[in-house]
Design an enzyme around this catalytic site. Structure first.
Site, short mmCIF file in Angstrom:
data_model
loop_
_atom_site.label_atom_id
_atom_site.label_comp_id
_atom_site.label_asym_id
_atom_site.label_seq_id
_atom_site.Cartn_x
_atom_site.Cartn_y
_atom_site.Cartn_z
N GLU A 147 0.87 -1.16 0.00
CA GLU A 147 0.00 0.00 0.00
C GLU A 147 0.92 1.23 0.00
O GLU A 147 1.82 1.32 0.85
CB GLU A 147 -0.87 -0.02 1.26
CG GLU A 147 -1.86 1.12 1.24
CD GLU A 147 -2.81 1.12 2.44
OE1 GLU A 147 -2.78 0.18 3.24
OE2 GLU A 147 -3.57 2.10 2.56
N ARG A 150 5.37 -13.16 9.36
CA ARG A 150 6.01 -11.88 9.08
C ARG A 150 7.35 -11.82 9.78
O ARG A 150 7.62 -12.58 10.72
CB ARG A 150 5.12 -10.72 9.52
CG ARG A 150 4.74 -10.76 11.00
CD ARG A 150 3.83 -9.62 11.38
NE ARG A 150 4.54 -8.34 11.42
CZ ARG A 150 4.22 -7.30 10.65
NH1 ARG A 150 3.22 -7.37 9.82
NH2 ARG A 150 4.91 -6.19 10.75
N LYS A 177 4.58 0.54 9.24
CA LYS A 177 4.69 1.84 8.57
C LYS A 177 4.11 2.95 9.43
O LYS A 177 4.64 4.06 9.47
CB LYS A 177 3.97 1.79 7.22
CG LYS A 177 4.86 1.28 6.11
CD LYS A 177 4.13 1.28 4.79
CE LYS A 177 3.15 0.14 4.72
NZ LYS A 177 2.51 -0.03 3.42
P1 ATP Z 1 2.67 -2.11 7.73
O1 ATP Z 1 1.94 -2.69 8.87
O2 ATP Z 1 4.10 -1.82 7.99
O3 ATP Z 1 1.94 -0.98 7.07
P2 ATP Z 1 1.56 -3.70 5.76
O4 ATP Z 1 1.48 -5.17 5.71
O5 ATP Z 1 0.31 -2.99 6.05
O6 ATP Z 1 2.71 -3.29 6.70
P3 ATP Z 1 1.71 -3.38 2.98
O7 ATP Z 1 2.18 -2.24 2.17
O8 ATP Z 1 0.29 -3.74 2.92
O9 ATP Z 1 2.13 -3.08 4.45
O10 ATP Z 1 2.61 -4.65 2.72
C1 ATP Z 1 2.95 -5.13 1.46
C2 ATP Z 1 3.39 -6.56 1.62
O11 ATP Z 1 4.48 -6.65 2.50
C3 ATP Z 1 2.28 -7.40 2.18
O12 ATP Z 1 2.10 -8.51 1.34
C4 ATP Z 1 2.75 -7.80 3.53
O13 ATP Z 1 2.38 -9.12 3.79
C5 ATP Z 1 4.26 -7.68 3.43
N1 ATP Z 1 4.83 -7.32 4.72
C6 ATP Z 1 4.61 -6.21 5.46
N2 ATP Z 1 5.26 -6.25 6.62
C7 ATP Z 1 5.93 -7.43 6.63
C8 ATP Z 1 6.81 -8.07 7.58
N3 ATP Z 1 7.13 -7.52 8.75
N4 ATP Z 1 7.32 -9.28 7.24
C9 ATP Z 1 7.03 -9.84 6.06
N5 ATP Z 1 6.22 -9.30 5.14
C10 ATP Z 1 5.68 -8.11 5.41
MG MG Z 2 -1.31 -3.14 4.73
#
Ligand code: ATP
Ligand code: MG
Length: 567
Positions: A39, A274, A284
């Protein structure tokens, strides 16, 4: 797609590889198509690097393709700045989505029309309805683990009524938050995510890509399976918290296949654990808060676990790829020790980083018997195992800089560096014997004195005549260059800064940055932005990419040496 250098090495297997190999073997899948779906609401972090290496790596290893897809269905927090930064970060990590002349970069917002069509198909099939309960009522009627939900009074609306109401939502005739479109599944389902999940909400917000074309936006859980199906994703890999969403993912795509919108084979979702890294937060939202509250200088502060921060700290794509490979993928959540990440950087830098001498906490060393007007040329290999990289040159003169910790007025037991009466080798220079020192009024040592042995020069036939226990680094006052060195430490003092809902700001390390003015050898004046060095005895440092552009010599501490130098 292009492949990072390590593509020909043998990869350890994992459960995802086993699934893919099974699917390819039994023909369930003819081509592996994965996606990385960030995102665009912030900068990518080390957790995303794991997902990037996983998704792009699997596609590469099985001859498929990985899509970069911006999951931009949530207009409020998304921006073009973040889109651009994410593109840069994935490229920098060594991955690409270009295949011959086809670019596999997609925006979920380009699918809004198809998502809307999918919603209408569900309504027509009697599988979705417009609910006008208040958010509080909806929450209360959802029930919980032990209690079935209660049907909304709007659940029994006719298809015709739902078509009209949904059109009114879309046409801006209803207020934000006054209605949602929900799937009609089962309010008593054991999985709460199946209790008529919301599909669309009303939100008047300008979208960074679609502008004001829409005032209704799809919910993530509705949008994501549709995005995957439109793109023909074979393996939709996401983190464990989405496991409970999988039944809805499958329900939705099966219904849309029945309605003719999608064809089999449909994408399947798989979950992995994760990345949790000790002393680090990977969210984020929390990283954005560190930036907004000025705990760090920006998203690219070298203490940040963002890709841009790690890069500025001195991390390389190779180091991050090695890290992701080494931690592997599992189905169980765990914490990875920060030292694992540091180890990968050290390993990848050791083989390549030019060496240099730097004095981080300088005090003067005067060689009292050295001719005042003489400069003795000295040299050292750029890299001890790569003669072909040549030599670095510097001079030895009467006035040198050494680290304050390399002299002790009253030497502790086992101390082999300078103290009055002790001999040490100044690496690549001469053996010297400490003869005295000067202090200021407070007793602080301001200058150390020594005599040198003319026939002890490193590399000379007679240098072996001197057996000393201590070897020290130094620079000469006449040709040393001033540099700002930023000594970084971990940003949090708590090993699990945000675990269990803890306030991560409470464990911010107040001493995570110490700035020193160092004296460095002259070869470093020609360093280029981002160039990595091993400062002998001190660790690995990286020429700061931001400051380099301004002509100021700044080095960031990247990681320490594995084996600390003996006493
Ligand atoms: P955040 O909570 O930091 O915003 P998010 O999962 O909401 O993380 P996205 O931009 O939606 O952020 O993530 C894109 C991809 O990265 C998703 O497929 C998610 O599964 C993966 N991802 C995010 N954080 C991690 C993590 N700590 N370990 C492994 N994969 C991750
Ligand atoms: Mg997300």
């Amino acid at each position: 797609m292009t492949s990072p250098a390590s593509s020909d090495t043998i990869k350890p297997s994992n459960f995802l590889r086993q699934i893919i190999e099974r699917d390819l073997k039994d023909g369930a899948v003819t081509r592996v198509v994965t996606r990385f779906p960030p995102e665009p609401n912030g900068y990518l972090h080390i957790g995303h690097a794991k997902s990037i290496c996983l998704n792009f790596g699997l596609a590469r290893d099985y001859g498929g393709v990985c899509h970069l897809r911006f999951d931009d269905t949530n207009p409020e927090k998304e921006s073009q700045e973040f889109v651009d930064a994410i593109i840069d970060a994935v490229h920098w990590l060594g991955f690409d989505w270009q295949e011959a002349d086809k670019s596999h970069l997609y925006l979920a917002s380009d699918y809004f029309a198809t998502m809307h069509q999918a919603a209408v198909l569900l309504i027509e099939a009697g599988l979705a309805y417009v609910d006008e309960q208040t958010p509080d009522e909806m929450r209360a009627n959802r029930g919980d683990f032990g209690k079935a939900g209660v049907d909304s009074p709007f659940r029994s609306r006719t298809v015709a009524e739902n078509i009209v109401r949904f059109a009114e939502m879309k046409d801006g005739k209803l207020a934000d938050g006054s209605a949602v479109l929900r799937a009609k599944i089962d309010m008593a389902h054991a999985n709460i995510n199946m209790r008529d999940p919301a599909l669309y909400r009303i939100r008047r917000a300008t979208h960074h890509h679609t502008g004001d074309a829409w005032c209704i936006y799809p919910m993530y859980t509705f949008a994501h399976p549709i995005e995957d199906a439109i793109e023909g994703i074979s393996h939709s890999i996401c983190t464990l918290e989405f496991e409970d969403q999988r039944p809805f993912y499958d329900w939705l795509l099966a219904r849309l296949a029945e309605s003719g919108l999608f064809k089999n084979p449909l994408p399947h979702q798989y979950e992995f654990a994760r990345l949790n890294l000790s002393y680090v937060v990977t969210s984020k939202r929390k990283l954005a808060q560190l930036v907004a509250d000025k705990h760090v200088s920006g998203w690219d502060d070298p203490r940040m676990p963002t890709i841009v921060g790690l890069r500025r700290r001195g991390y390389t794509p190779e180091a991050l790829q090695l890290f992701c490979e080494r931690i592997g993928v599992t189905k169980a959540d765990s914490w990875i020790d920060y030292s694992t990440l540091e180890g990968c950087l050290r390993e990848t830098l050791d083989a390549a980083a030019p060496r240099a001498m730097a004095v981080l906490d300088p005090i003067k060393l005067t060689i009292t018997n050295f001719p005042a007007d003489h400069v003795e040329p000295c040299s050292a290999p750029v890299h001890p195992h790569h003669e072909e990289l040549g030599k670095r040159n510097f001079g030895f003169s009467k006035e040198l800089w050494i680290d304050a910790s390399d002299f002790q007025a009253e030497p502790e037991k086992g101390y082999h560096r300078l103290y009055v009466g002790n001999k040490v080798r100044l690496k690549y220079g001469y053996v010297v014997e400490c003869t005295g020192f000067k202090t200021d009024a407070s007793g602080k040592v301001t200058e150390v004195e020594a005599t040198y042995f003319e026939d002890s020069k490193s590399g000379s036939a007679t240098s072996g005549n001197y057996k000393v226990k201590g070897v020290m680094t130094w620079v000469s006052a006449h040709d040393a260059v001033d540099a700002e060195v930023r000594m970084y430490d971990r940003l949090f003092t708590d090993e699990h800064p945000d675990a269990g809902g803890k306030d991560f700001l409470a464990s911010i390390n107040p001493n995570s940055l110490k700035v020193v003015t160092a004296k460095v050898e002259p070869s470093l004046a020609a360093s280029t932005a981002d160039q990595k060095f091993q400062f002998e005895r001190h660790g690995y440092f990286c020429a700061d990419r931001v400051n380099h552009a301004t002509g100021k010599l700044v080095f960031n501490y990247s990681v320490g040496l594995k084996d600390s130098w003996g006493k």
